[in-house]
Enzyme design. Structure first.
Site, PDB file in Angstrom:
ATOM      1  N   ARG A  13       2.313  -1.485  -6.017  1.00 44.22           N
ATOM      2  CA  ARG A  13       2.420  -0.515  -6.966  1.00 44.22           C
ATOM      3  C   ARG A  13       3.779   0.263  -6.855  1.00 44.22           C
ATOM      4  O   ARG A  13       4.505   0.847  -7.667  1.00 44.22           O
ATOM      5  CB  ARG A  13       1.265   0.870  -6.274  1.00 44.22           C
ATOM      6  CG  ARG A  13       1.282   2.087  -6.705  1.00 44.22           C
ATOM      7  CD  ARG A  13       0.514   3.131  -6.030  1.00 44.22           C
ATOM      8  NE  ARG A  13      -0.724   2.497  -5.900  1.00 44.22           N
ATOM      9  CZ  ARG A  13      -1.892   2.608  -6.430  1.00 44.22           C
ATOM     10  NH1 ARG A  13      -1.966   3.126  -7.544  1.00 44.22           N
ATOM     11  NH2 ARG A  13      -2.976   2.136  -5.817  1.00 44.22           N
ATOM     12  N   GLY A  28       0.752  -1.284   0.149  1.00 51.00           N
ATOM     13  CA  GLY A  28      -0.111   0.109  -0.068  1.00 51.00           C
ATOM     14  C   GLY A  28       0.763   1.302   0.061  1.00 51.00           C
ATOM     15  O   GLY A  28       0.171   2.400   0.094  1.00 51.00           O
ATOM     16  N   TYR A  47      -1.444  -1.143 -11.933  1.00 53.48           N
ATOM     17  CA  TYR A  47      -3.010  -1.017 -12.310  1.00 53.48           C
ATOM     18  C   TYR A  47      -3.381  -0.474 -13.629  1.00 53.48           C
ATOM     19  O   TYR A  47      -4.415   0.313 -13.441  1.00 53.48           O
ATOM     20  CB  TYR A  47      -3.466  -0.333 -11.098  1.00 53.48           C
ATOM     21  CG  TYR A  47      -3.081  -1.251  -9.543  1.00 53.48           C
ATOM     22  CD1 TYR A  47      -3.678  -2.274  -9.550  1.00 53.48           C
ATOM     23  CD2 TYR A  47      -2.088  -0.582  -8.808  1.00 53.48           C
ATOM     24  CE1 TYR A  47      -3.171  -3.033  -8.205  1.00 53.48           C
ATOM     25  CE2 TYR A  47      -1.720  -0.966  -7.611  1.00 53.48           C
ATOM     26  CZ  TYR A  47      -2.238  -2.526  -7.417  1.00 53.48           C
ATOM     27  OH  TYR A  47      -1.998  -3.080  -6.217  1.00 53.48           O
ATOM     28  N   ARG A  98      -7.858   4.189 -14.290  1.00 52.08           N
ATOM     29  CA  ARG A  98      -7.536   4.704 -12.669  1.00 52.08           C
ATOM     30  C   ARG A  98      -8.457   6.118 -12.951  1.00 52.08           C
ATOM     31  O   ARG A  98      -9.030   6.290 -11.826  1.00 52.08           O
ATOM     32  CB  ARG A  98      -6.209   4.603 -12.485  1.00 52.08           C
ATOM     33  CG  ARG A  98      -5.489   3.358 -12.060  1.00 52.08           C
ATOM     34  CD  ARG A  98      -4.421   3.445 -11.436  1.00 52.08           C
ATOM     35  NE  ARG A  98      -4.183   3.797 -10.232  1.00 52.08           N
ATOM     36  CZ  ARG A  98      -3.966   5.055  -9.851  1.00 52.08           C
ATOM     37  NH1 ARG A  98      -3.581   5.741 -10.726  1.00 52.08           N
ATOM     38  NH2 ARG A  98      -4.141   5.451  -8.493  1.00 52.08           N
ATOM     39  N   TYR A 148     -11.180   6.250  -9.875  1.00 56.08           N
ATOM     40  CA  TYR A 148     -10.731   7.041  -8.409  1.00 56.08           C
ATOM     41  C   TYR A 148     -10.506   8.415  -8.838  1.00 56.08           C
ATOM     42  O   TYR A 148     -10.153   9.025  -7.917  1.00 56.08           O
ATOM     43  CB  TYR A 148      -9.319   6.533  -8.125  1.00 56.08           C
ATOM     44  CG  TYR A 148      -8.916   4.921  -8.137  1.00 56.08           C
ATOM     45  CD1 TYR A 148      -9.923   4.049  -7.343  1.00 56.08           C
ATOM     46  CD2 TYR A 148      -7.891   4.347  -8.710  1.00 56.08           C
ATOM     47  CE1 TYR A 148      -9.792   2.704  -7.545  1.00 56.08           C
ATOM     48  CE2 TYR A 148      -7.891   2.862  -8.725  1.00 56.08           C
ATOM     49  CZ  TYR A 148      -8.564   2.111  -8.125  1.00 56.08           C
ATOM     50  OH  TYR A 148      -8.510   0.741  -8.061  1.00 56.08           O
ATOM     51  N   CYS A 165     -16.618   5.848 -26.342  1.00 51.77           N
ATOM     52  CA  CYS A 165     -17.688   6.440 -26.052  1.00 51.77           C
ATOM     53  C   CYS A 165     -18.183   6.755 -24.709  1.00 51.77           C
ATOM     54  O   CYS A 165     -19.261   6.133 -24.447  1.00 51.77           O
ATOM     55  CB  CYS A 165     -18.603   5.541 -26.933  1.00 51.77           C
ATOM     56  SG  CYS A 165     -18.139   4.985 -28.530  1.00 51.77           S
TER      57      CYS A 165
HETATM   58  C1  PLP Z   1      -3.129  -4.832  -3.431  1.00 51.42           C
HETATM   59  C2  PLP Z   1      -2.751  -5.743  -2.455  1.00 51.42           C
HETATM   60  C3  PLP Z   1      -1.461  -5.200  -1.914  1.00 51.42           C
HETATM   61  C4  PLP Z   1      -0.349  -4.303  -2.816  1.00 51.42           C
HETATM   62  O1  PLP Z   1      -0.979  -3.119  -3.018  1.00 51.42           O
HETATM   63  P1  PLP Z   1      -0.197  -1.939  -3.461  1.00 51.42           P
HETATM   64  O2  PLP Z   1      -0.990  -0.483  -3.011  1.00 51.42           O
HETATM   65  O3  PLP Z   1      -0.036  -2.248  -4.856  1.00 51.42           O
HETATM   66  O4  PLP Z   1       1.470  -1.938  -2.766  1.00 51.42           O
HETATM   67  C5  PLP Z   1      -0.646  -6.033  -1.054  1.00 51.42           C
HETATM   68  N1  PLP Z   1      -1.109  -6.669  -0.311  1.00 51.42           N
HETATM   69  C6  PLP Z   1      -2.800  -7.098  -0.539  1.00 51.42           C
HETATM   70  C7  PLP Z   1      -3.459  -8.006   0.202  1.00 51.42           C
HETATM   71  C8  PLP Z   1      -3.442  -6.319  -1.610  1.00 51.42           C
HETATM   72  O5  PLP Z   1      -4.731  -6.731  -1.959  1.00 51.42           O
END
Ligand code: PLP
Length: 426
Positions: free
Chosen positions: A285, A244, A383, A322, A326, A353
């Site tokens: 990411r 994340g 993504y 994206r 978002y 479209c």
């Molecule tokens: C999507 C996800 C990640 C990675 O998230 P990033 O934001 O891409 O780093 C890690 N663990 C789980 C369980 C996820 O669903």
């Protein structure tokens, strides 16, 4: 430091350079030549960048293990790099698992996620022997208990009740979540007890993932504190704190590097006195995003006086959903004229479209931009291709990997014929 003209260094792939006339090179190859050779839209991945990010994560995290969250860019070529760099592979479906296996990742270094894994996915995971199955619900415990075979190594996914500061669609650690076992209402504890007393499972660890594109250190610090306590109370070996870590997509968005993130997490774990070899992180990411740029060809420039100018390219929400999903922001550049002023605000739109098919709502591009020129959006490596679609029956773009003057196709461009391979009734 290399002069990249108007392209900010933090949005560029690591190997990016600009030649004397303002042409961008990635991996030693001119972007315009790559576009000529492979067509547009085109994803260009800097393979050295991917490897550097992986090494940064591994060295920052010390003796813990780094798992690449494959959903960010789940391809065989990527799996091969992940394996060579000695990361683990996180999959959330049979397809993502297969991409890892075809790329040579050993099953024992795979983690299977998902809030609704099918019987078929669970059976395959057990048959190939994936390293850890991350159990997400009581229904899944029932399903796993029906499978024959040896005891299954599992982690249990906990929702620790943390509201990470990010978009609601990618926030996953709060109480009200479809993921994992709720900590506050006692479900997590009930699941832990059930798994510890069942001979079908070896509960080797606990897992949480608070969300994606998170910047707040506090959110991670709180998650670690809660999870360390739970691990110790229940005497389980391993702890995975998820991924994340946020990345910068915009000119003025400077964020910590993945190495900084993992190093900081390492110290946070150390402060709790937890054995480093028992800890795991799962970035997706932060490894893949800035490694790639998407290159498009401008097809139409439409100026509505007093309103705005629309610049339409040959892709759009099908190769980068994206912005639509978002409201995510991107920047745009003309890769062969990075010394030209990018000082005219236009809307960079796709060819779908939908009026919502906007790639960059307020893109700054040269005032004399012409039809037929290339435009690129950087930081599209995570993504983008992975979340792409065939909306409007558009074939998916090619993906090319570049490194030290060499280009190789990672994914070939889809053809219109490919789009009919599932259809019957001719
Ligand atoms: C999507 C996800 C990640 C990675 O998230 P990033 O934001 O891409 O780093 C890690 N663990 C789980 C369980 C996820 O669903």
């Amino acid at each position: 430091m290399a002069d990249l003209g108007v392209l900010p260094e933090h949005l560029a792939p690591l190997s990016a350079t600009v030649d004397g006339v303002g042409e961008l090179l990635v991996g030693g190859l001119a972007v315009s030549e790559l576009a000529g050779r492979f067509g547009t839209p085109l994803f260009i991945y800097d393979e050295g960048h991917l490897r550097s990010r992986m090494r940064e994560a591994v060295s920052g995290f010390g003796r813990g293990q780094v798992i690449y969250a494959s959903k960010a860019f789940p391809t065989i070529a990527m799996a091969r790099i992940v394996d060579e760099e000695r990361l683990w592979w996180d999959a959330a479906s049979l397809g993502e698992m297969k991409a890892g296996l075809l790329g040579g990742v050993r099953p024992s270094r795979m983690v299977l996620h998902g809030n609704n894994k099918s019987m078929e996915e669970l059976r395959s995971a057990v048959e190939v022997g994936v390293g850890r199955v991350v159990v997400d619900s009581f229904d899944e415990i029932d399903r796993l208990e029906r499978l024959a075979g040896d005891a299954i190594y599992v982690w249990l996914r906990v929702t620790p009740g943390i509201e990470a500061h990010t978009h609601a669609y990618v926030r996953t650690g709060q109480q009200d979540s479809k993921f994992g076992f709720n900590l506050a209402n006692g479900d997590a504890q009930r699941a832990i007890t059930r798994m510890k007393t069942s001979s079908r499972f070896v509960l080797s660890g606990l897992h949480c993932h608070i969300g994606s594109q998170v910047f707040a250190l506090d959110s991670f610090r709180d998650a670690v504190a809660i999870m360390v306590e739970l691990v110790e109370e229940n005497d389980v070996e391993e702890l995975c704190i998820g991924g994340g870590f946020g990345v910068g997509y915009l000119r003025d968005e400077l964020v910590p590097s993945l190495g900084d993130w993992t190093h900081w997490l390492r110290e946070t774990f150390d402060a709790h006195g937890i054995d480093p070899e028992r800890t795991f992180v799962e970035p997706g990411r932060a490894i893949a995003a800035a490694a790639a740029v998407t290159v498009y060809t401008v097809g139409v420039i439409k100026t509505i006086p007093g309103v705005r100018t629309y610049v339409a390219v040959d892709g759009g929400m099908s190769d980068n959903p994206r912005p639509v999903l978002y409201g995510s922001g991107y920047e745009a550049y003309v890769p062969s004229r990075l010394f030209a002023a990018h000082d005219t605000t236009v809307a960079l739109v796709g060819k779908h479209c939908e009026s919502g098919d906007v790639l960059v709502r307020e893109a700054c591009l040269p005032s004399d931009l012409r039809v037929g020129e290339l435009v690129m959006t950087p930081v599209t490596g995570a993504y983008g291709w992975a979340m792409g679609s065939n909306y409007n029956k558009l074939p998916r773009p090619a993906v090319v990997g570049v490194h030290q003057g060499q280009a190789r196709l990672m994914v070939r461009r889809e053809t219109v014929d490919d789009l009919f391979r599932l259809e019957l009734g001719l």
